[in-house]
Scaffold this motif. Structure first.
Motif, mmCIF file in Angstrom:
data_model
loop_
_atom_site.group_PDB
_atom_site.id
_atom_site.type_symbol
_atom_site.label_atom_id
_atom_site.label_comp_id
_atom_site.label_asym_id
_atom_site.label_seq_id
_atom_site.Cartn_x
_atom_site.Cartn_y
_atom_site.Cartn_z
ATOM 1 N N ASP A 411 0.894 -1.149 -0.079
ATOM 2 C CA ASP A 411 -0.099 -0.162 0.001
ATOM 3 C C ASP A 411 1.003 1.253 -0.009
ATOM 4 O O ASP A 411 1.462 1.371 1.085
ATOM 5 C CB ASP A 411 -1.037 -0.152 1.225
ATOM 6 C CG ASP A 411 -1.700 1.221 1.491
ATOM 7 O OD1 ASP A 411 -1.586 2.130 0.699
ATOM 8 O OD2 ASP A 411 -2.368 1.309 2.588
ATOM 9 N N THR A 416 1.784 13.410 -6.374
ATOM 10 C CA THR A 416 2.586 13.866 -7.653
ATOM 11 C C THR A 416 3.588 14.642 -7.172
ATOM 12 O O THR A 416 4.519 14.753 -8.048
ATOM 13 C CB THR A 416 1.346 15.039 -8.200
ATOM 14 O OG1 THR A 416 0.121 14.387 -8.394
ATOM 15 C CG2 THR A 416 1.825 15.437 -9.510
ATOM 16 N N ASP A 502 -1.710 15.987 4.149
ATOM 17 C CA ASP A 502 -2.516 14.546 4.589
ATOM 18 C C ASP A 502 -2.620 14.724 6.141
ATOM 19 O O ASP A 502 -1.496 15.232 6.600
ATOM 20 C CB ASP A 502 -1.893 13.558 3.988
ATOM 21 C CG ASP A 502 -2.427 13.028 2.527
ATOM 22 O OD1 ASP A 502 -3.392 13.371 2.338
ATOM 23 O OD2 ASP A 502 -1.470 12.754 1.817
HETATM 24 C C1 WTA Z 1 -3.698 10.288 -1.345
HETATM 25 C C2 WTA Z 1 -1.136 9.750 -6.325
HETATM 26 C C3 WTA Z 1 -3.675 6.954 1.485
HETATM 27 C C4 WTA Z 1 -3.134 11.111 -0.396
HETATM 28 C C5 WTA Z 1 0.114 9.062 -6.282
HETATM 29 C C6 WTA Z 1 -2.159 11.943 -1.242
HETATM 30 C C7 WTA Z 1 -3.046 7.678 -0.396
HETATM 31 C C8 WTA Z 1 -2.747 12.223 -2.488
HETATM 32 C C9 WTA Z 1 -2.112 6.881 -0.875
HETATM 33 C C10 WTA Z 1 -1.975 12.354 -3.582
HETATM 34 C C11 WTA Z 1 -2.293 5.577 -0.071
HETATM 35 C C12 WTA Z 1 -2.102 8.575 -2.283
HETATM 36 N N1 WTA Z 1 -2.905 5.690 0.996
HETATM 37 N N2 WTA Z 1 -3.800 7.952 0.955
HETATM 38 N N3 WTA Z 1 -1.497 4.626 -0.506
HETATM 39 N N4 WTA Z 1 -1.809 7.376 -1.883
HETATM 40 N N5 WTA Z 1 -2.963 8.999 -1.427
HETATM 41 O O1 WTA Z 1 -0.975 13.669 -6.274
HETATM 42 O O2 WTA Z 1 -4.262 12.035 0.171
HETATM 43 O O3 WTA Z 1 -2.702 11.988 -7.373
HETATM 44 O O4 WTA Z 1 -2.023 13.378 -0.695
HETATM 45 O O5 WTA Z 1 -0.730 11.204 -6.137
HETATM 46 O O6 WTA Z 1 -3.583 10.858 -2.539
HETATM 47 O O7 WTA Z 1 -2.689 12.129 -5.040
HETATM 48 P P1 WTA Z 1 -1.743 12.279 -6.401
#
Ligand code: WTA
Length: 651
Positions: A411, A416, A502
């Protein structure tokens, strides 16, 4: 259930050959944070450098002074690292398996030699059109091999690509073309998905009406179906590639020269252009791909993301290809022709590592296990998730029905902005807990801070906002064209730290549990959406006076979009208008931004100074109106009763 009550899952058998074993993690992690120069100096050598770096890390998180540089005096070319250096040993190995939307169409196996030929041809086309180092190229393509060729062709000649997800509207595309100052747009005629087709070229035509008329439109004739065509402006990309040379001299790039811009939603204003550079990004993408997915030579690896998102950048294209891997690109959707498509593709191509989003798992879980069980998934060795917190039910279903209890599940928490995985299990080293992203990757120093006081919360358990105390090579370098905004967004509120946006909990075992965004960003099916963006789309409609958008828990999407809308005086709230507003937002931003629920709000809860109290709107949307907190500071407390009375998701 509290995290302490959820037992750890032991590392499944068969991880003896993992790159990182349990005995290695503590030692390597300690070195990575105590002596980053030595650690990253060694990892930096996983790339081929035209001129080797002598400096490793030069980073400063001080607000006002933020500067992030890695391997700064090194010179390299990303496409050479993803292609040329593999040719001596792997010319005939498959680099990309392309699985089309329609399962009755043939899949393509593109070897490293063919990848090289196509990328060089496309790079020559771009160069012949006058594209030079530092110029921006916007890519608006479906999930077809040309999307990967376009990224690597840009990297080859030093152009900066900016991919716009093909589900975004013409307006969203135009904004990104204009903000990046691109003069080249690469698109396709049509984008088939789930048995339907989007007229991508006509979206591009519409977008270009709002852009400089200097922008050239390169069109991949993918389906061959009819499109509009303006001679002199529209260019048939495949035809030019067929005539172009198969060798294109790679541009030597400084490690801190730009590789790409990717627009992402933030808590305020319009989406910002996240900037990643060549050297550090590629080191980080390559290393995390190898260690987190435990990729070994000969494996077939599949990440189901779209190249329009960062996951597609780092874990479909750059990480895997830098490692000489075989990476699968899928044009379709998980539920067409039926809910077994993912598993059919896994069986067909004997996929070893499979990486997807919790929202997809929840959607497929709802269709029943029979869709999984009819396919042979014995090739699978590892499963991954990304994009949002995974609920333990979905984790367990994934483990039991897809992994058959034998596959480690990673997990992976990242963003980004982070370029690659940040908090994640390593399959041979980390025991897992369903719902926890577990422990930091090498070089990552997570810190939990009290939201208000900004004080670090030491010891376990801990809860607060998640910050990172020091830089890592994959970190974004700036916001395109706006370094101030970069510093204000990520380094101002919690001085000395990178602020992730977060919330997070750390349990007794030191495991991290991401609790979701603490800012005005919502996470819909793993896609980031700024509430401000949806609001400004809604108020752009002539019948809307005011709009406030919040997230609410959604059983499949993770979060849904809940919009409170105040209509102009005299406008009747009707079901037709509701449908019209939904359609309107799809048109303004794209289908992913369509509100799930629209509640008519004759009044908004506002402070006396006129600020909308989103906390209250969030609680009502969550059906948690018992704990609204203090509403005495509202200008008109009675509007809250009306909102509760008319809330949309009664539980
Ligand atoms: C959430 C995607 C919990 C989080 C790679 C983050 C997650 C945002 C997880 C980024 C995970 C991403 N567990 N929350 N494994 N992976 N997030 O920029 O809130 O599209 O800040 O990147 O997704 O989203 P982004």
């Amino acid at each position: 259930m509290s995290s302490e009550n959820i037992g750890k899952h032991a590392i499944p058998a068969g991880q003896e050959n993992a790159h990182i074993k349990a005995a290695d993690y503590d030692r390597l992690y300690a070195e990575s944070v105590n002596d980053p120069e030595a650690f990253w100096g060694r990892e930096g050598k996983r790339l081929d450098w035209i001129k080797p770096f002598t400096k490793v890390k030069n980073t400063d998180f001080t607000f006002g002074n933020v500067s992030i540089k890695w391997f700064e005096d090194g010179v390299l070319n990303v496409s050479v690292n993803c292609i040329d250096r593999h040719l001596p040993a792997r010319a005939d190995q498959t680099a990309i398996i392309w699985e089309p939307d329609n399962p009755s169409d043939p899949a393509q196996h593109i070897t490293y030699a063919q990848l090289s030929e196509n990328v060089n041809r496309m790079a020559n086309v771009l160069r012949d059109l006058g594209v030079r180092k530092g110029d921006r190229v916007v890519i608006y393509l479906p999930m077809i091999p040309e999307a990967a060729y376009a990224m690597l062709a840009c990297a080859r000649i030093g152009a900066v690509h900016s991919i716009v997800f093909a589900g975004f509207s013409p307006d969203a595309l135009a904004n990104r073309i204009n903000d990046s100052g691109a003069q080249i747009l690469i698109t396709a005629d049509h984008a088939p998905r789930g048995g339907r087709s989007t007229a991508l070229k006509s979206n591009a035509d519409q977008a270009l009406l709002n852009c400089s008329d200097k922008v050239k439109c390169l069109v991949v004739k993918h389906t061959g179906d009819q499109t509009t065509w303006t001679e002199g402006k529209d260019i048939d990309l495949k035809a030019l590639m067929a005539d172009a040379g198969t060798e294109c001299e790679p541009e030597p790039m400084g490690a801190e020269d730009l590789l790409f811009i990717l627009y992402t939603s933030g808590s305020t204003g319009k989406p910002k252009g996240v900037v990643h550079t060549t050297g550090g990004y590629l080191v980080y993408a390559s290393m995390t791909h190898e260690y987190v997915f435990d990729y070994h030579d000969g494996d077939v690896y599949w990440c189901t993301a779209d190249v329009g998102w960062v996951t597609g950048h780092s874990y479909i294209v750059y990480g895997p290809l830098a490692n000489g891997a075989t990476t699968l690109m899928f044009e379709g959707v998980p539920t067409w022709p039926d809910a077994g498509r993912f598993w059919e593709v896994c069986a067909k191509h004997k996929v070893n590592q499979f990486y997807t989003a919790p929202t997809a798992i929840r959607a497929l879980m709802g269709k029943g296990p029979e869709f999984v069980e009819k396919h042979d998934l014995s090739s699978l060795r590892l499963l991954g998730t990304v994009g949002e917190p995974i609920n333990p039910e979905a984790w367990n279903w994934y483990d039991e029905h897809v992994g058959k209890g034998k596959c480690p599940i990673v997990d992976t928490w990242w963003q980004t902005e982070t370029g690659g995985h940040m908090i994640t299990p390593l399959p041979g080293a980390t025991e897992t807990k369903p719902g926890s992203a577990t422990v930091p990757f090498f070089g990552v120093k997570p810190e939990i801070l009290e939201a208000e006081s900004a004080r670090p919360v030491t010891g376990n358990p801990a809860e607060g906002v998640l910050c990172i105390a020091d830089s890592w090579p994959g970190q974004m370098r700036t916001v395109w064209g706006d370094h101030e905004r970069f510093m204000e967004t990520y380094f101002q509120q919690y001085p000395g730290y990178y602020f992730t946006g977060d919330g997070c909990r750390r349990d007794e075992d030191g495991y991290y549990w991401i609790t979701g965004r603490v800012d005005d960003v919502i996470n819909v099916s793993g896609h980031r959406m700024g509430t401000a963006e949806v609001e400004s789309a809604l108020v752009a409609h002539e019948k809307v006076a005011e709009a406030a958008v919040v997230g609410y828990p959604h059983p499949v999407k993770g979060q849904g979009i809940y919009a409170y809308v105040t209509l102009m005086n005299g406008v009747e709230p009707t079901e037709e208008l509701r449908a019209e507003l939904e359609k309107w937002v799809r048109g303004e931003i794209g289908p992913i931004a369509k509100p799930d629920l629209i509640q008519w709000a004759p009044g908004m809860p506002k402070t006396r100074s006129g600020k909308i109290m989103r906390r209250i709107l969030r609680k009502i949307a969550e059906n948690d109106y018992g704990s609204l907190g203090d509403i005495s500071t509202l200008a008109e407390p009675e509007v809250v009763d009306d909102l509760i009375e008319n809330r949309m998701n009664r539980g």
